[in-house]
Design a protein around this motif. Structure first.
Motif, mmCIF file in Angstrom:
data_model
loop_
_atom_site.group_PDB
_atom_site.id
_atom_site.type_symbol
_atom_site.label_atom_id
_atom_site.label_comp_id
_atom_site.label_asym_id
_atom_site.label_seq_id
_atom_site.Cartn_x
_atom_site.Cartn_y
_atom_site.Cartn_z
ATOM 1 N N UNK A 119 0.848 -1.185 0.000
ATOM 2 C CA UNK A 119 0.000 0.000 0.000
ATOM 3 C C UNK A 119 0.888 1.240 0.000
ATOM 4 N N UNK A 120 0.561 2.194 -0.862
ATOM 5 C CA UNK A 120 1.347 3.420 -0.977
ATOM 6 C C UNK A 120 0.449 4.637 -0.819
ATOM 7 N N UNK A 121 0.917 5.605 -0.068
ATOM 8 C CA UNK A 121 0.188 6.865 0.061
ATOM 9 C C UNK A 121 1.163 8.028 0.017
ATOM 10 N N UNK A 122 0.694 9.126 -0.574
ATOM 11 C CA UNK A 122 1.412 10.383 -0.481
ATOM 12 C C UNK A 122 0.739 11.227 0.588
ATOM 13 N N UNK A 123 1.387 12.295 0.997
ATOM 14 C CA UNK A 123 0.813 13.150 2.040
ATOM 15 C C UNK A 123 0.108 14.372 1.463
ATOM 16 N N UNK A 124 0.373 14.677 0.172
ATOM 17 C CA UNK A 124 -0.157 15.909 -0.403
ATOM 18 C C UNK A 124 -0.785 15.667 -1.770
ATOM 19 N N UNK A 125 -1.747 16.497 -2.095
ATOM 20 C CA UNK A 125 -2.315 16.525 -3.443
ATOM 21 C C UNK A 125 -1.422 17.397 -4.326
ATOM 22 N N UNK A 126 -1.730 17.449 -5.610
ATOM 23 C CA UNK A 126 -0.956 18.296 -6.528
ATOM 24 C C UNK A 126 -1.024 19.760 -6.110
ATOM 25 N N UNK A 127 -2.208 20.208 -5.707
ATOM 26 C CA UNK A 127 -2.366 21.609 -5.296
ATOM 27 C C UNK A 127 -1.551 21.913 -4.047
ATOM 28 N N UNK A 128 -1.532 20.962 -3.115
ATOM 29 C CA UNK A 128 -0.784 21.171 -1.873
ATOM 30 C C UNK A 128 0.724 21.077 -2.087
ATOM 31 N N UNK A 129 1.138 20.180 -2.963
ATOM 32 C CA UNK A 129 2.560 19.936 -3.189
ATOM 33 C C UNK A 129 3.184 20.990 -4.102
ATOM 34 N N UNK A 157 -1.532 10.850 -7.439
ATOM 35 C CA UNK A 157 -1.034 10.326 -6.166
ATOM 36 C C UNK A 157 -2.169 10.374 -5.152
ATOM 37 N N UNK A 158 -2.436 9.236 -4.515
ATOM 38 C CA UNK A 158 -3.524 9.189 -3.549
ATOM 39 C C UNK A 158 -3.015 9.506 -2.147
ATOM 40 N N UNK A 159 -3.883 10.100 -1.366
ATOM 41 C CA UNK A 159 -3.519 10.468 0.001
ATOM 42 C C UNK A 159 -4.386 9.753 1.032
ATOM 43 N N UNK A 160 -5.244 8.846 0.578
ATOM 44 C CA UNK A 160 -6.127 8.128 1.501
ATOM 45 C C UNK A 160 -5.810 6.644 1.496
ATOM 46 N N UNK A 161 -5.917 6.019 2.656
ATOM 47 C CA UNK A 161 -5.613 4.596 2.796
ATOM 48 C C UNK A 161 -6.551 3.745 1.949
ATOM 49 N N UNK A 162 -7.791 4.176 1.796
ATOM 50 C CA UNK A 162 -8.781 3.390 1.048
ATOM 51 C C UNK A 162 -8.359 3.165 -0.400
ATOM 52 N N UNK A 163 -7.584 4.081 -0.953
ATOM 53 C CA UNK A 163 -7.154 3.976 -2.352
ATOM 54 C C UNK A 163 -5.678 3.609 -2.481
ATOM 55 N N UNK A 164 -5.090 3.085 -1.417
ATOM 56 C CA UNK A 164 -3.633 2.992 -1.377
ATOM 57 C C UNK A 164 -3.039 1.689 -1.894
ATOM 58 N N UNK A 165 -3.856 0.643 -2.105
ATOM 59 C CA UNK A 165 -3.267 -0.629 -2.528
ATOM 60 C C UNK A 165 -2.769 -0.538 -3.967
ATOM 61 N N UNK A 166 -1.479 -0.772 -4.157
ATOM 62 C CA UNK A 166 -0.876 -0.683 -5.479
ATOM 63 C C UNK A 166 -0.427 -2.038 -6.007
ATOM 64 N N UNK A 167 -0.193 -2.989 -5.124
ATOM 65 C CA UNK A 167 0.219 -4.323 -5.557
ATOM 66 C C UNK A 167 -0.389 -5.332 -4.598
ATOM 67 N N UNK A 168 -1.313 -6.153 -5.103
ATOM 68 C CA UNK A 168 -2.003 -7.112 -4.247
ATOM 69 C C UNK A 168 -1.036 -8.128 -3.656
ATOM 70 N N UNK A 169 -0.141 -8.646 -4.483
ATOM 71 C CA UNK A 169 0.845 -9.620 -4.004
ATOM 72 C C UNK A 169 2.223 -9.210 -4.516
ATOM 73 N N UNK A 170 3.024 -8.660 -3.639
ATOM 74 C CA UNK A 170 4.387 -8.224 -3.938
ATOM 75 C C UNK A 170 5.322 -9.359 -3.519
ATOM 76 N N UNK A 171 5.986 -9.969 -4.501
ATOM 77 C CA UNK A 171 6.758 -11.188 -4.261
ATOM 78 C C UNK A 171 8.081 -10.912 -3.536
ATOM 79 N N UNK A 172 8.608 -11.962 -2.881
ATOM 80 C CA UNK A 172 9.847 -11.815 -2.112
ATOM 81 C C UNK A 172 11.049 -12.513 -2.744
ATOM 82 N N UNK A 173 10.835 -13.359 -3.776
ATOM 83 C CA UNK A 173 11.963 -14.069 -4.387
ATOM 84 C C UNK A 173 12.966 -13.067 -4.966
ATOM 85 N N UNK A 174 14.249 -13.387 -4.825
ATOM 86 C CA UNK A 174 15.315 -12.427 -5.132
ATOM 87 C C UNK A 174 15.244 -11.846 -6.539
#
Length: 212
Positions: free
Chosen positions: A110-120, A157-174
Motif C-alpha cells: 500500500x502506498x500513500x502520499x501526504x499531499x495533493x498536486x495543489x498542496x505539493x 497520487x492518492x492520500x487516503x488509505x482506502x485507495x492505497x493498494x498498489x500491488x495485491x501480491x508483492x513477491x519476495x523471491x530475489x
C-alpha cells in the motif's frame, strides 16, 4: 551286528545333540536380537522459521534540485521514467523510487502520499501523478501477473488509505522482489516557490498469492 547297533546308536545321539544345539543357538540369537532391539533410541531436530513482512526503499529519494519553468513556457514537465526527463525547465532529471521486498513472504503493498498536486506544487493546473511498475514482482489475488502495471500509465497520487493498494501480491523471491515508483509532475509558471516536498509511505501486510 553289535557294531551296526553301536553305530546306529551313535548316529541317533548325534542327531539329538544337533537338534538341542540348534535350539540353543536359535534361542541365543533370539535373545541377542531382543537385546539389540531394546538398545534402539531416537532423537529429533526441530526449528521454527519466523515470518518477516518488510520492504525497504533501496532508492529512497527523487531530488530534482533547483530549477524554474522556461520563460517562454507556461509549465514544465518532469518525468522519472527511464533515467528521467525535464521539458520546458532546467531541473535535473531523476529516476524513480525503488522498493524491495526484503522479507521472506509475499506482501500486499500500500502506498500513500501526504499531499495533493495543489498542496505539493500549487499554481494553475499542477499535476502530481505516479505509476507503479515491476515486471514479475506483482501478482493479482489468484497468483497471476498483475494487469494494469504499465510504466506509461500514470494516476494521481492518492492520500487516503482506502485507495492505497498498489500491488495485491508483492513477491519476495530475489529475482522478482523490486517495484519501481515513477512520477509525472507538471509545474506551472505560477507554482509555489521554495523547497517543495512530499513523503511517500509504504505499508505492507503478509499475503498469500492464492488468497482472495
Amino acid at each position: 551286528m553289535k557294531g551296526n547297533n553301536l553305530l546306529l546308536g551313535l548316529a541317533v545321539v548325534a542327531v539329538v545333540v544337533s537338534i538341542i544345539a540348534a535350539g540353543i543357538t536359535y534361542r541365543s540369537i533370539d535373545d541377542l536380537s531382543t537385546r539389540f532391539t531394546a538398545l534402539v533410541s531416537q532423537g529429533t531436530i526441530n526449528l521454527t522459521v519466523e515470518t518477516l513482512a518488510i520492504v525497504n526503499f533501496t532508492n529512497n529519494a527523487v531530488n530534482f534540485s533547483s530549477g524554474r519553468v522556461n520563460s517562454a513556457a507556461s509549465a514544465a514537465s518532469l518525468i522519472t521514467t527511464g533515467s528521467g526527463s525535464v521539458t520546458n525547465g532546467n531541473w535535473t532529471a531523476q529516476g524513480g523510487l525503488i522498493i524491495e521486498n526484503i522479507g521472506n513472504v509475499n506482501v500486499s503493498l500500500n502506498l500513500t502520499g501526504a499531499k495533493t498536486a495543489a498542496q505539493f506544487i500549487g499554481g494553475t493546473s499542477p499535476a502530481y501523478e505516479w505509476n507503479v511498475s515491476g515486471p514479475g514482482a506483482c501478482l493479482n489475488q489468484n497468483g497471476a501477473s498483475e494487469s494494469g502495471l504499465n510504466i506509461n500509465t500514470f494516476h494521481n497520487v492518492n492520500t487516503t488509505v482506502a485507495d492505497s493498494e498498489k500491488c495485491r501480491v508483492f513477491r519476495f523471491e530475489a529475482a522478482v522482489d523490486e517495484i519501481r515508483i515513477d512520477f509525472n509532475l507538471t509545474i506551472p509558471d505560477d507554482s509555489s516557490t521554495g523547497v517543495l516536498t512530499d513523503t511517500i509511505t509504504a505499508t505492507v501486510v503478509a499475503n498469500n498469492p492464492t488468497a482472495a
